[in-house]
Design a protein around this motif. Structure first.
Motif, mmCIF file in Angstrom:
data_model
loop_
_atom_site.group_PDB
_atom_site.id
_atom_site.type_symbol
_atom_site.label_atom_id
_atom_site.label_comp_id
_atom_site.label_asym_id
_atom_site.label_seq_id
_atom_site.Cartn_x
_atom_site.Cartn_y
_atom_site.Cartn_z
ATOM 1 N N PRO A 115 0.831 -1.210 0.000
ATOM 2 C CA PRO A 115 0.000 0.000 0.000
ATOM 3 C C PRO A 115 0.862 1.255 0.000
ATOM 4 O O PRO A 115 2.089 1.193 0.146
ATOM 5 N N ILE A 116 0.199 2.393 -0.131
ATOM 6 C CA ILE A 116 0.892 3.672 -0.031
ATOM 7 C C ILE A 116 1.373 3.853 1.410
ATOM 8 O O ILE A 116 0.622 3.573 2.355
ATOM 9 N N SER A 117 2.597 4.295 1.548
ATOM 10 C CA SER A 117 3.172 4.469 2.877
ATOM 11 C C SER A 117 2.313 5.409 3.718
ATOM 12 O O SER A 117 1.926 6.489 3.274
ATOM 13 N N GLY A 118 1.998 4.954 4.938
ATOM 14 C CA GLY A 118 1.204 5.786 5.836
ATOM 15 C C GLY A 118 -0.288 5.520 5.768
ATOM 16 O O GLY A 118 -1.035 5.984 6.639
ATOM 17 N N HIS A 119 -0.721 4.777 4.775
ATOM 18 C CA HIS A 119 -2.142 4.438 4.691
ATOM 19 C C HIS A 119 -2.443 3.305 5.671
ATOM 20 O O HIS A 119 -1.830 2.246 5.613
ATOM 21 N N THR A 120 -3.423 3.533 6.531
ATOM 22 C CA THR A 120 -3.724 2.530 7.554
ATOM 23 C C THR A 120 -4.767 1.521 7.100
ATOM 24 O O THR A 120 -4.891 0.455 7.681
ATOM 25 N N ALA A 121 -5.520 1.862 6.085
ATOM 26 C CA ALA A 121 -6.570 0.957 5.614
ATOM 27 C C ALA A 121 -6.149 0.280 4.312
ATOM 28 O O ALA A 121 -5.555 0.915 3.439
ATOM 29 N N LEU A 122 -6.455 -1.012 4.206
ATOM 30 C CA LEU A 122 -6.104 -1.776 3.009
ATOM 31 C C LEU A 122 -7.259 -2.692 2.661
ATOM 32 O O LEU A 122 -7.861 -3.311 3.545
ATOM 33 N N TYR A 123 -7.571 -2.767 1.382
ATOM 34 C CA TYR A 123 -8.723 -3.527 0.908
ATOM 35 C C TYR A 123 -8.283 -4.467 -0.208
ATOM 36 O O TYR A 123 -7.428 -4.120 -1.010
ATOM 37 N N TRP A 124 -8.942 -5.605 -0.280
ATOM 38 C CA TRP A 124 -8.813 -6.515 -1.425
ATOM 39 C C TRP A 124 -10.182 -6.664 -2.079
ATOM 40 O O TRP A 124 -11.200 -6.835 -1.391
ATOM 41 N N TYR A 125 -10.171 -6.612 -3.416
ATOM 42 C CA TYR A 125 -11.374 -6.815 -4.208
ATOM 43 C C TYR A 125 -11.080 -7.836 -5.298
ATOM 44 O O TYR A 125 -9.937 -8.047 -5.694
ATOM 45 N N ARG A 126 -12.154 -8.425 -5.815
ATOM 46 C CA ARG A 126 -12.033 -9.325 -6.951
ATOM 47 C C ARG A 126 -12.955 -8.808 -8.042
ATOM 48 O O ARG A 126 -14.090 -8.395 -7.770
ATOM 49 N N GLN A 127 -12.457 -8.842 -9.266
ATOM 50 C CA GLN A 127 -13.261 -8.386 -10.395
ATOM 51 C C GLN A 127 -13.219 -9.433 -11.498
ATOM 52 O O GLN A 127 -12.168 -9.679 -12.093
ATOM 53 N N SER A 128 -14.373 -10.031 -11.741
ATOM 54 C CA SER A 128 -14.465 -10.977 -12.848
ATOM 55 C C SER A 128 -14.662 -10.202 -14.140
ATOM 56 O O SER A 128 -15.052 -9.030 -14.118
ATOM 57 N N LEU A 129 -14.420 -10.849 -15.264
ATOM 58 C CA LEU A 129 -14.444 -10.182 -16.565
ATOM 59 C C LEU A 129 -15.757 -9.448 -16.793
ATOM 60 O O LEU A 129 -16.840 -10.032 -16.700
ATOM 61 N N GLY A 130 -15.651 -8.144 -17.053
ATOM 62 C CA GLY A 130 -16.827 -7.347 -17.364
ATOM 63 C C GLY A 130 -17.750 -7.074 -16.196
ATOM 64 O O GLY A 130 -18.867 -6.587 -16.392
ATOM 65 N N GLN A 131 -17.289 -7.360 -14.996
ATOM 66 C CA GLN A 131 -18.141 -7.187 -13.820
ATOM 67 C C GLN A 131 -17.637 -6.063 -12.932
ATOM 68 O O GLN A 131 -16.547 -5.514 -13.144
ATOM 69 N N GLY A 132 -18.430 -5.733 -11.920
ATOM 70 C CA GLY A 132 -18.005 -4.767 -10.926
ATOM 71 C C GLY A 132 -17.061 -5.398 -9.924
ATOM 72 O O GLY A 132 -16.648 -6.552 -10.065
ATOM 73 N N LEU A 133 -16.713 -4.646 -8.911
ATOM 74 C CA LEU A 133 -15.772 -5.120 -7.899
ATOM 75 C C LEU A 133 -16.509 -5.829 -6.777
ATOM 76 O O LEU A 133 -17.504 -5.333 -6.257
ATOM 77 N N GLU A 134 -15.966 -6.967 -6.389
ATOM 78 C CA GLU A 134 -16.511 -7.732 -5.278
ATOM 79 C C GLU A 134 -15.581 -7.581 -4.093
ATOM 80 O O GLU A 134 -14.404 -7.949 -4.168
ATOM 81 N N PHE A 135 -16.083 -7.052 -2.998
ATOM 82 C CA PHE A 135 -15.273 -6.865 -1.792
ATOM 83 C C PHE A 135 -14.859 -8.210 -1.225
ATOM 84 O O PHE A 135 -15.662 -9.138 -1.133
#
Lengths: 111, 114
Positions: free
Chosen positions: B25-45
């Motif tokens: 992550p960017i240095s100093g950022h305390t929050a980190l997220y992972w998402y999954r995106q299937s082809l042509g779809q939106g982001l899944e948390f």
């Protein structure tokens, strides 16, 4: 599951025209954000509008928020071929700690 | 400064193998997220880390998925016994405080399970 729904799913316009994309959500929100994605890679944040705001501008972008209808719109004025991308709305629920993304609108601007 | 970086950019694996995806992550950022995106779809948390708090794992699709964040910085997403339906782009994002603030995304890892 995604709570955001966007329409249209795809939009094709000519350079110079305006593009409008809409987003609906289901729950009470703290803020709503719009992101842009090129070529299925990382997203770039465009603009954030808070629940107590109704309209916001940033360059050629104009975002509106109607909390009574649980909807938002993104307007891109004087579009350019370089605006071709997928655009996603993402809402932060008032009780939540994470963003919920819509399915996105694929915008194509023809030169 | 440097943005969010992810590695590898692309990963091809065979069904049943384990994979590890990395996010800086960017240095100093305390929050980190992972998402999954299937082809042509939106982001899944998938999962959310905030400081030293217990992570929000509510988006992980099965117990084959796990993630760690060491020292409040680098995160690793591990998928065990990969399946073909795991094929997707895995995106990492970080932010200063939490998702009230803008999230900054990495370029993603494109995973293909054969």
């Amino acid at each position: 599951s995604q709570q955001g729904e966007e329409d249209p799913q795809a939009l094709s316009i000519q350079e110079g025209e305006n593009a409008t994309m809409n987003c609906s959500y289901k729950t009470s929100i703290n803020n709503l954000q719009w992101y842009r994605q090129n070529s299925g890679r990382g997203l770039v944040h465009l603009i954030l509008i808070r629940s107590n705001e109704r309209e916001k501008h940033s360059g050629r972008l104009r975002v509106t928020l109607d909390t009574s209808k649980k909807s938002s719109s993104l307007l891109i004025t004087a579009s350019r071929a370089a605006d071709t991308a997928s655009y996603f709305c993402a809402s932060l629920e008032t009780s939540g700690s994470r963003l919920t993304f819509g399915e996105g609108t694929q915008l194509t601007v023809n030169p | 400064g440097a943005g969010v970086s992810q590695s590898p950019s692309n990963k091809v694996t065979e069904k049943g193998k384990d994979v590890e995806l990395r996010c800086d992550p960017i240095s100093g950022h305390t929050a980190l997220y992972w998402y999954r995106q299937s082809l042509g779809q939106g982001l899944e948390f998938l999962i959310y880390f905030q400081g030293n708090s217990a992570p929000d794992k509510s988006g992980l699709p099965s117990d084959r998925f796990s993630a760690e964040r060491t020292g409040g910085s680098v995160s690793t997403l591990t998928i065990q016994r990969t399946q073909q339906e795991d094929s997707a782009v895995y995106l990492c994002a970080s932010s200063l405080v939490g998702s009230i603030e803008t999230q900054y995304f990495g370029p993603g890892t494109r995973l293909l399970v054969l």
